[in-house]
Enzyme design. Structure first.
Site, mmCIF file in Angstrom:
data_model
loop_
_atom_site.group_PDB
_atom_site.id
_atom_site.type_symbol
_atom_site.label_atom_id
_atom_site.label_comp_id
_atom_site.label_asym_id
_atom_site.label_seq_id
_atom_site.Cartn_x
_atom_site.Cartn_y
_atom_site.Cartn_z
ATOM 1 N N ASP A 12 -0.453 -12.806 6.336
ATOM 2 C CA ASP A 12 -1.822 -12.433 6.004
ATOM 3 C C ASP A 12 -2.728 -12.915 7.132
ATOM 4 O O ASP A 12 -2.750 -14.121 7.444
ATOM 5 C CB ASP A 12 -2.210 -13.089 4.677
ATOM 6 C CG ASP A 12 -3.564 -12.632 4.167
ATOM 7 O OD1 ASP A 12 -4.500 -12.496 4.978
ATOM 8 O OD2 ASP A 12 -3.686 -12.419 2.954
ATOM 9 N N GLY A 13 -3.467 -12.012 7.753
ATOM 10 C CA GLY A 13 -4.329 -12.378 8.873
ATOM 11 C C GLY A 13 -5.373 -13.408 8.509
ATOM 12 O O GLY A 13 -5.713 -14.282 9.320
ATOM 13 N N PRO A 36 -6.141 -4.390 1.075
ATOM 14 C CA PRO A 36 -5.752 -5.570 1.861
ATOM 15 C C PRO A 36 -6.719 -5.897 2.996
ATOM 16 O O PRO A 36 -6.774 -7.043 3.443
ATOM 17 C CB PRO A 36 -4.375 -5.162 2.424
ATOM 18 C CG PRO A 36 -3.880 -4.097 1.504
ATOM 19 C CD PRO A 36 -5.094 -3.351 1.046
ATOM 20 N N GLN A 95 0.820 -1.200 0.000
ATOM 21 C CA GLN A 95 0.000 0.000 0.000
ATOM 22 C C GLN A 95 0.862 1.261 0.000
ATOM 23 O O GLN A 95 2.059 1.210 0.272
ATOM 24 C CB GLN A 95 -0.918 -0.005 1.229
ATOM 25 C CG GLN A 95 -0.192 -0.250 2.538
ATOM 26 C CD GLN A 95 -1.023 -0.970 3.567
ATOM 27 O OE1 GLN A 95 -2.241 -0.830 3.622
ATOM 28 N NE2 GLN A 95 -0.377 -1.757 4.410
ATOM 29 N N HIS A 100 -7.442 2.670 20.616
ATOM 30 C CA HIS A 100 -6.711 1.509 21.137
ATOM 31 C C HIS A 100 -7.194 1.088 22.519
ATOM 32 O O HIS A 100 -7.277 -0.113 22.809
ATOM 33 C CB HIS A 100 -5.213 1.815 21.150
ATOM 34 C CG HIS A 100 -4.622 1.931 19.781
ATOM 35 N ND1 HIS A 100 -3.882 3.013 19.366
ATOM 36 C CD2 HIS A 100 -4.676 1.086 18.710
ATOM 37 C CE1 HIS A 100 -3.502 2.830 18.106
ATOM 38 N NE2 HIS A 100 -3.972 1.675 17.694
ATOM 39 N N GLU A 107 0.483 -8.986 11.326
ATOM 40 C CA GLU A 107 0.441 -7.814 10.441
ATOM 41 C C GLU A 107 0.952 -8.219 9.064
ATOM 42 O O GLU A 107 2.013 -8.844 8.948
ATOM 43 C CB GLU A 107 1.302 -6.685 11.026
ATOM 44 C CG GLU A 107 1.605 -5.541 10.080
ATOM 45 C CD GLU A 107 0.376 -4.816 9.573
ATOM 46 O OE1 GLU A 107 0.291 -4.601 8.353
ATOM 47 O OE2 GLU A 107 -0.501 -4.477 10.404
ATOM 48 N N ASP A 158 -7.928 -5.297 14.248
ATOM 49 C CA ASP A 158 -7.527 -3.889 14.090
ATOM 50 C C ASP A 158 -7.192 -3.673 12.618
ATOM 51 O O ASP A 158 -6.038 -3.539 12.238
ATOM 52 C CB ASP A 158 -6.322 -3.595 14.988
ATOM 53 C CG ASP A 158 -5.885 -2.142 14.914
ATOM 54 O OD1 ASP A 158 -6.615 -1.331 14.305
ATOM 55 O OD2 ASP A 158 -4.808 -1.813 15.435
ATOM 56 N N SER A 159 -8.227 -3.658 11.797
ATOM 57 C CA SER A 159 -8.042 -3.638 10.352
ATOM 58 C C SER A 159 -8.215 -2.237 9.771
ATOM 59 O O SER A 159 -8.737 -1.331 10.428
ATOM 60 C CB SER A 159 -9.068 -4.567 9.692
ATOM 61 O OG SER A 159 -10.378 -4.060 9.908
ATOM 62 N N THR A 160 -7.789 -2.096 8.539
ATOM 63 C CA THR A 160 -8.137 -0.918 7.769
ATOM 64 C C THR A 160 -9.597 -1.063 7.333
ATOM 65 O O THR A 160 -10.273 -2.034 7.685
ATOM 66 C CB THR A 160 -7.231 -0.787 6.535
ATOM 67 O OG1 THR A 160 -7.320 -1.998 5.764
ATOM 68 C CG2 THR A 160 -5.776 -0.574 6.952
#
Length: 282
Positions: free
Chosen positions: A138-139, A163, A31, A62, A106, A156-158
């Protein structure tokens, strides 16, 4: 780069943050990553043009994705974090002495390295904690093949683009459920429901097909505009969401953590949803 970072995540709402100084601007393996300074928000990071975190308000996000489920559960020992390359989630989870291990998965090693270099206050040395286990993978693949079991899984993703898109699917959530111990909790980042309604609706519908108790809770984070942010909640132990305030206070007093947003009272109130949010997850 121009003097502003413009986020165009939402079709009808664009947000700009002024760039006082660019610290890093390049394409990683996965990215486009920009780290810059802003007088109001401090150092900030954007991925593919979408704001991810800032020094000044990261604590809200958080704290609410770690302390709330940890205190609700009452006996978390092992935590799995999917995403979270800035290290903020790892740092908050490791504030709890009772936690024995936190595995963080991550996909982009560059995010970890660059945040450690340019945003060190967010992780605050957490990657050096012997209880931290950093896995670059890759999660989706990690949970699909996971043999360990965790009391708490934090996504805790985008946002569900690029991705991060696969981390909002029913099959992914099903694999996360298989990673949980009996009565474990899954919590997720689910965007700002006022402008990302479908994201929350679809995730909670998937949760309800998989778990006995599924809903969301809220927190207001200035960086993520459009109203309060929703965090998905799923577990097979429905009593955990109903933990009494007195019990939450007792757990907090027994194992206090330094917090600037989370309190037992905020914890309990976060599950009180306004009707426009409740209607999205009926």
């Amino acid at each position: 780069m121009s003097g502003w970072v413009e986020e165009t995540l939402h079709e009808d709402l664009h947000v700009k943050l002024k760039i006082d100084r660019v610290l890093f601007d390049s394409q990683t393996e996965h990215q486009h990553l920009v780290i810059f300074e802003n007088e109001t928000f401090g150092r900030a990071m954007a991925l593919d043009g979408v704001m991810q975190t800032t020094e000044k308000d990261e604590f809200i996000y958080h704290e609410m994705l770690t302390h709330l489920p940890i205190y609700a559960h009452g006996s978390v020992r092992k935590v799995l974090i999917i995403g979270g390359g800035d290290g903020g989630m790892l740092e908050e989870a490791l504030k709890h002495p009772s936690i024995e291990k936190v595995t963080m998965v991550e996909i982009d090693r560059s995010v970890v390295d660059l945040c450690t270099t340019y945003l060190p206050s967010i992780s605050n040395g957490a990657f050096d904690d012997p209880r931290a286990d950093l896995v670059i993978a890759d999660g989706r693949d990690f949970v699909a093949n996971c043999e360990d079991r965790y009391d708490l899984v934090i996504i805790d993703s985008t946002d569900p683009i690029g991705p991060g898109a696969v981390l909002f699917t029913e099959s992914f959530y099903r694999d996360c459920r298989c990673c949980l111990t009996e009565g474990g909790i899954l919590v997720t980042q689910n965007g700002v429901p006022f402008v990302q309604a479908e994201e929350l609706t679809s995730s909670v519908s998937f949760f309800r097909a998989l778990f006995k108790d599924a809903t969301c809770y809220l927190a207001t984070i200035p960086t993520y505009v459009g109203g309060p942010m929703a965090f998905g909640w799923a577990t097979d132990n429905a009593e955990l969401r109903m933990t009494a305030l007195a019990e939450l206070r007792a757990r907090f007093d027994a194992e206090p953590v330094e917090s600037r947003y989370y309190t037992p009272e905020v914890h309990q109130g976060a599950f009180a949803l306004p009707p426009y949010v409740s209607e999205l997850i009926r």
